[in-house]
Structures are given as structure tokens and as C-alpha cells.
Design a protein around this motif. Structure first.
Motif, mmCIF file in Angstrom:
data_model
loop_
_atom_site.group_PDB
_atom_site.id
_atom_site.type_symbol
_atom_site.label_atom_id
_atom_site.label_comp_id
_atom_site.label_asym_id
_atom_site.label_seq_id
_atom_site.Cartn_x
_atom_site.Cartn_y
_atom_site.Cartn_z
ATOM 1 N N ALA A 1 0.782 -1.309 0.084
ATOM 2 C CA ALA A 1 -0.033 0.084 -0.013
ATOM 3 C C ALA A 1 0.954 1.374 0.085
ATOM 4 C CB ALA A 1 -1.004 0.034 1.279
ATOM 5 N N ALA A 2 2.118 1.150 0.613
ATOM 6 C CA ALA A 2 3.064 2.402 0.679
ATOM 7 C C ALA A 2 3.868 2.264 -0.580
ATOM 8 C CB ALA A 2 3.776 2.096 1.976
ATOM 9 N N GLY A 3 3.670 1.492 -1.658
ATOM 10 C CA GLY A 3 4.535 1.353 -2.710
ATOM 11 C C GLY A 3 5.966 0.676 -2.523
ATOM 12 N N ARG A 4 5.963 0.243 -1.369
ATOM 13 C CA ARG A 4 7.319 -0.484 -1.054
ATOM 14 C C ARG A 4 7.294 -1.926 -1.295
ATOM 15 N NH1 ARG A 4 9.949 0.201 4.146
ATOM 16 N NH2 ARG A 4 11.700 -0.626 2.841
ATOM 17 N N ARG A 5 8.370 -2.689 -1.489
ATOM 18 C CA ARG A 5 8.644 -4.458 -1.577
ATOM 19 C C ARG A 5 9.661 -4.572 -0.455
ATOM 20 N NH1 ARG A 5 9.274 -7.337 -7.156
ATOM 21 N NH2 ARG A 5 10.100 -8.803 -5.624
ATOM 22 N N LEU A 6 8.811 -5.416 0.309
ATOM 23 C CA LEU A 6 9.643 -6.176 1.253
ATOM 24 C C LEU A 6 9.925 -7.645 1.128
ATOM 25 C CD1 LEU A 6 7.722 -4.848 4.701
ATOM 26 C CD2 LEU A 6 9.946 -4.103 3.723
ATOM 27 N N SER A 7 11.083 -8.024 1.709
ATOM 28 C CA SER A 7 11.342 -9.594 1.591
ATOM 29 C C SER A 7 10.820 -9.997 3.191
ATOM 30 C CB SER A 7 12.700 -9.953 1.455
ATOM 31 O OG SER A 7 13.532 -9.198 2.181
ATOM 32 N N ILE A 8 9.895 -10.981 3.170
ATOM 33 C CA ILE A 8 9.378 -11.404 4.495
ATOM 34 C C ILE A 8 9.862 -12.880 4.779
ATOM 35 C CG2 ILE A 8 7.507 -11.774 5.803
ATOM 36 C CD1 ILE A 8 6.224 -9.362 4.218
ATOM 37 N N VAL A 9 10.331 -13.348 5.755
ATOM 38 C CA VAL A 9 10.626 -14.828 5.889
ATOM 39 C C VAL A 9 10.036 -15.062 7.115
ATOM 40 C CG1 VAL A 9 12.889 -14.278 7.251
ATOM 41 C CG2 VAL A 9 12.456 -16.512 5.963
ATOM 42 N N GLY A 10 9.405 -16.167 7.015
ATOM 43 C CA GLY A 10 8.593 -17.118 8.270
ATOM 44 C C GLY A 10 9.408 -17.994 8.941
ATOM 45 N N LEU A 11 9.604 -17.899 10.067
ATOM 46 C CA LEU A 11 10.330 -19.152 10.724
ATOM 47 C C LEU A 11 9.532 -19.755 11.874
ATOM 48 C CD1 LEU A 11 13.576 -16.893 11.696
ATOM 49 C CD2 LEU A 11 13.345 -18.453 9.752
ATOM 50 N N ASP A 12 9.660 -20.829 11.714
ATOM 51 C CA ASP A 12 8.724 -21.872 12.357
ATOM 52 C C ASP A 12 9.306 -23.193 12.777
ATOM 53 O OD1 ASP A 12 5.709 -21.625 13.750
ATOM 54 O OD2 ASP A 12 5.875 -23.558 12.689
ATOM 55 N N GLY A 13 8.769 -23.948 13.938
ATOM 56 C CA GLY A 13 9.333 -25.250 14.001
ATOM 57 C C GLY A 13 8.715 -26.190 13.423
ATOM 58 N N ALA A 14 7.779 -25.972 12.766
ATOM 59 C CA ALA A 14 6.893 -27.011 11.921
ATOM 60 C C ALA A 14 7.627 -27.153 10.553
ATOM 61 C CB ALA A 14 5.235 -26.559 11.698
ATOM 62 N N ARG A 15 7.488 -28.129 9.664
ATOM 63 C CA ARG A 15 7.976 -28.177 8.401
ATOM 64 C C ARG A 15 7.504 -27.206 7.440
ATOM 65 N NH1 ARG A 15 11.829 -31.930 7.732
ATOM 66 N NH2 ARG A 15 11.552 -32.282 5.631
ATOM 67 N N LYS A 16 6.209 -27.287 7.684
ATOM 68 C CA LYS A 16 5.321 -26.130 6.769
ATOM 69 C C LYS A 16 4.552 -25.241 7.639
ATOM 70 C CE LYS A 16 4.243 -29.338 3.006
ATOM 71 N NZ LYS A 16 3.147 -29.634 2.086
ATOM 72 N N LEU A 17 4.991 -23.801 7.062
ATOM 73 C CA LEU A 17 4.103 -22.774 7.950
ATOM 74 C C LEU A 17 2.695 -22.844 7.783
ATOM 75 C CD1 LEU A 17 6.059 -19.636 6.415
ATOM 76 C CD2 LEU A 17 6.918 -21.063 8.317
ATOM 77 N N GLY A 18 2.198 -22.706 9.207
ATOM 78 C CA GLY A 18 0.808 -22.694 9.389
ATOM 79 C C GLY A 18 0.381 -24.144 9.611
ATOM 80 N N ALA A 19 1.189 -25.104 9.691
ATOM 81 C CA ALA A 19 0.685 -26.543 9.906
ATOM 82 C C ALA A 19 0.178 -26.643 11.088
ATOM 83 C CB ALA A 19 1.907 -27.335 9.795
ATOM 84 N N LYS A 20 0.347 -25.820 12.318
ATOM 85 C CA LYS A 20 -0.134 -26.033 13.748
ATOM 86 C C LYS A 20 -1.741 -25.554 13.509
ATOM 87 C CE LYS A 20 4.273 -25.390 15.536
ATOM 88 N NZ LYS A 20 5.337 -24.424 16.342
ATOM 89 N N ILE A 21 -2.054 -24.681 12.523
ATOM 90 C CA ILE A 21 -3.523 -24.420 12.753
ATOM 91 C C ILE A 21 -4.341 -24.965 11.711
ATOM 92 C CG2 ILE A 21 -2.505 -22.096 13.231
ATOM 93 C CD1 ILE A 21 -3.103 -21.083 10.353
ATOM 94 N N LEU A 22 -4.073 -26.215 11.181
ATOM 95 C CA LEU A 22 -4.827 -26.962 10.292
ATOM 96 C C LEU A 22 -5.835 -27.566 11.193
ATOM 97 C CD1 LEU A 22 -2.314 -28.463 7.749
ATOM 98 C CD2 LEU A 22 -4.042 -26.577 7.350
ATOM 99 N N VAL A 23 -6.979 -27.791 10.911
ATOM 100 C CA VAL A 23 -7.943 -28.593 11.661
ATOM 101 C C VAL A 23 -8.498 -29.601 10.840
ATOM 102 C CG1 VAL A 23 -10.233 -28.292 12.797
ATOM 103 C CG2 VAL A 23 -8.673 -26.404 12.827
#
Length: 66
Positions: A44-66
Motif C-alpha cells: 500500500a505504501a509502494g514498497r517491496r519487502l522480503s518477508i521470511v517466516g520461521l517456525d518449528g513445523a516443516r510447513k508454515l501454518g501446519a499447527k493451525i490446520l483443523v
């Protein structure tokens, strides 16, 4: 977003980027929301960011799957 300069993972996977603008530690529901919010805010501000997610699970968001 994985940057071109990355540290190879031990298992031959993509590994971690050498640098990132934002690092989110813990990518459960709140961490994923934080990463999305940072990316959208930067866009929205016209910038590009590189974002990295670090988690203990093999896949991001794996803990929230139901």
C-alpha cells in the motif's frame, strides 16, 4: 519470498535467505497474519519487502490446520 542469495538447507531444500526486511518468528495464526499485514502495508505504501517466516513445523501454518 526467498532471495537469490540463500543458505542451502541440510536436506537440500531451498534454505533461508541471506537477508530479509522482516522476519516473523512463529508462523501460527498470529505470525501468518503479521506477515500478511506487513506485506500488504508495504504494498500500500509502494514498497517491496522480503518477508521470511520461521517456525518449528516443516510447513508454515501446519499447527493451525483443523
Amino acid at each position: 519470498m526467498i532471495l537469490p542469495r540463500e543458505t542451502p538447507a541440510e536436506d537440500g531444500g531451498p534454505g533461508l535467505p541471506a537477508a530479509a526486511d522482516v522476519a516473523v518468528v512463529g508462523c501460527g495464526a498470529a505470525g501468518l497474519f503479521a506477515a500478511i499485514h506487513a506485506g500488504r502495508g508495504a504494498a500500500a505504501a509502494g514498497r517491496r519487502l522480503s518477508i521470511v517466516g520461521l517456525d518449528g513445523a516443516r510447513k508454515l501454518g501446519a499447527k493451525i490446520l483443523v
